[in-house]
Write an enzyme that holds these catalytic residues in place. Sequence first.
Site, PDB file in Angstrom:
ATOM      1  N   ASN A 240      18.137 -15.457  14.326  1.00  0.00           N
ATOM      2  CA  ASN A 240      18.820 -16.509  13.733  1.00  0.00           C
ATOM      3  C   ASN A 240      18.894 -17.666  14.765  1.00  0.00           C
ATOM      4  O   ASN A 240      19.445 -17.371  15.901  1.00  0.00           O
ATOM      5  CB  ASN A 240      20.413 -16.043  13.376  1.00  0.00           C
TER       6      ASN A 240
ATOM      7  N   LYS B  20      20.092 -20.603  14.842  1.00  0.00           N
ATOM      8  CA  LYS B  20      21.339 -21.416  14.899  1.00  0.00           C
ATOM      9  C   LYS B  20      20.813 -22.859  15.052  1.00  0.00           C
ATOM     10  O   LYS B  20      19.684 -22.883  14.804  1.00  0.00           O
ATOM     11  CB  LYS B  20      22.326 -20.818  15.815  1.00  0.00           C
TER      12      LYS B  20
ATOM     13  N   HIS C 129      27.317 -16.451   6.970  1.00  0.00           N
ATOM     14  CA  HIS C 129      27.336 -16.352   8.423  1.00  0.00           C
ATOM     15  C   HIS C 129      28.891 -16.437   8.805  1.00  0.00           C
ATOM     16  O   HIS C 129      29.328 -17.467   8.676  1.00  0.00           O
ATOM     17  CB  HIS C 129      26.379 -17.111   9.041  1.00  0.00           C
TER      18      HIS C 129
ATOM     19  N   GLU D 147      29.849 -17.756  11.310  1.00  0.00           N
ATOM     20  CA  GLU D 147      30.347 -19.352  12.073  1.00  0.00           C
ATOM     21  C   GLU D 147      30.408 -20.348  10.823  1.00  0.00           C
ATOM     22  O   GLU D 147      31.106 -21.355  10.959  1.00  0.00           O
ATOM     23  CB  GLU D 147      29.076 -19.661  12.928  1.00  0.00           C
TER      24      GLU D 147
ATOM     25  N   GLU E  90      28.100  -7.955  10.693  1.00  0.00           N
ATOM     26  CA  GLU E  90      28.150  -8.633  12.363  1.00  0.00           C
ATOM     27  C   GLU E  90      29.768  -8.676  12.541  1.00  0.00           C
ATOM     28  O   GLU E  90      30.481  -9.545  12.179  1.00  0.00           O
ATOM     29  CB  GLU E  90      27.719  -9.880  11.888  1.00  0.00           C
TER      30      GLU E  90
ATOM     31  N   GLY F  40      27.704 -13.491  19.858  1.00  0.00           N
ATOM     32  CA  GLY F  40      27.273 -14.424  21.057  1.00  0.00           C
ATOM     33  C   GLY F  40      28.082 -14.002  22.082  1.00  0.00           C
ATOM     34  O   GLY F  40      28.502 -14.937  23.282  1.00  0.00           O
TER      35      GLY F  40
ATOM     36  N   SER G  86      25.307  -9.434  19.522  1.00  0.00           N
ATOM     37  CA  SER G  86      24.710  -9.175  20.652  1.00  0.00           C
ATOM     38  C   SER G  86      23.528  -8.011  20.847  1.00  0.00           C
ATOM     39  O   SER G  86      23.575  -7.340  21.765  1.00  0.00           O
ATOM     40  CB  SER G  86      25.787  -8.957  21.671  1.00  0.00           C
TER      41      SER G  86
HETATM   42  C1  PEP Z   1      24.127 -14.113  14.719  1.00  0.00           C
HETATM   43  O1  PEP Z   1      24.103 -15.229  15.126  1.00  0.00           O
HETATM   44  O2  PEP Z   1      24.123 -13.525  13.666  1.00  0.00           O
HETATM   45  C2  PEP Z   1      24.170 -13.347  16.091  1.00  0.00           C
HETATM   46  C3  PEP Z   1      24.187 -11.651  15.836  1.00  0.00           C
HETATM   47  O3  PEP Z   1      24.264 -13.685  17.168  1.00  0.00           O
HETATM   48  P1  PEP Z   1      24.101 -12.959  18.712  1.00  0.00           P
HETATM   49  O4  PEP Z   1      23.136 -12.032  18.632  1.00  0.00           O
HETATM   50  O5  PEP Z   1      23.907 -14.173  19.678  1.00  0.00           O
HETATM   51  O6  PEP Z   1      25.359 -12.351  18.980  1.00  0.00           O
END
Ligand code: PEP
Length: 250
Positions: A10, A12, A98, A100, A170, A176, A212
């Site tokens: 992803n 972003k 997501h 976000e 998640e 992040g 992460s």
């Molecule tokens: C994500 O954006 O879904 C995500 C898991 O980001 P990160 O791997 O940076 O934590």
Amino acid sequence: MKRNRVIAGNWKMNMTQEGAKALMQDVIKWMPKNLPSDVDVVVCVPFTLLNFVNDMIKGTRIKLGAQNMSWAEKGAFTGEISASQLIETGVSHVIIGHSERREMFNETCETVNKKIKYALANNLTPIFCIGESLEQFEKGETNATVARQVKDGLNGLTEDELTKVVVAYEPIWAIGTGKTASPQDAQNTIAFIRAELLKNVAEQMPILYGGSMNAENAKDLLSQNDIDGGLIGGASLKAHDFLCIAGSTI
Ligand code: PEP
């Protein structure tokens, strides 16, 4: 039918053509030749890069994903993008719900549900994101939170439709932040999610971990019984790290 595994990047709101070109050249060049055939590698890129990246991945095993989509077919929806517009650029997967988008752009379980249905009606694979906040995690409300999100997000789907959904668990506090759920915690929650899903199809639905994931922790996470892959943010912007994660499925 055995479920596929999925390694999805992803990006972003990162990258313009220059960076995308360098990243994808390396990803394509160094993709492990012995990656198992049941692993789908997907890159979910910004809308403006869909055509560009689609041209680059032609003839490779890499699939193209978007990061959001409207639940409407067309019309007066300024700033939105439709399924047919995505499909025209070669998209096969789309991230829906997501955290976000839920947290910053007011997406609700109801809109997430509409988007999933609309994606499926257009033969797009939704990557349906769920996960608890730090507060919910600390209060021990993880299972109750994801159960509600699964129930509402997948409300009204037939068993046949459910088998076409990819779920991404998640924990929001891990996205992040550099903090990762322990492999055992991630496995426990994902096993619980599988049990919450319709019993008849749960074994056919890939459930990913996101938060992460990186080159160092991927192997431990991906070796858990119920973790079928990863949704990867930051580490998907570095070819070496993304490929290490993909390679952890071997
Ligand atoms: C994500 O954006 O879904 C995500 C898991 O980001 P990160 O791997 O940076 O934590």
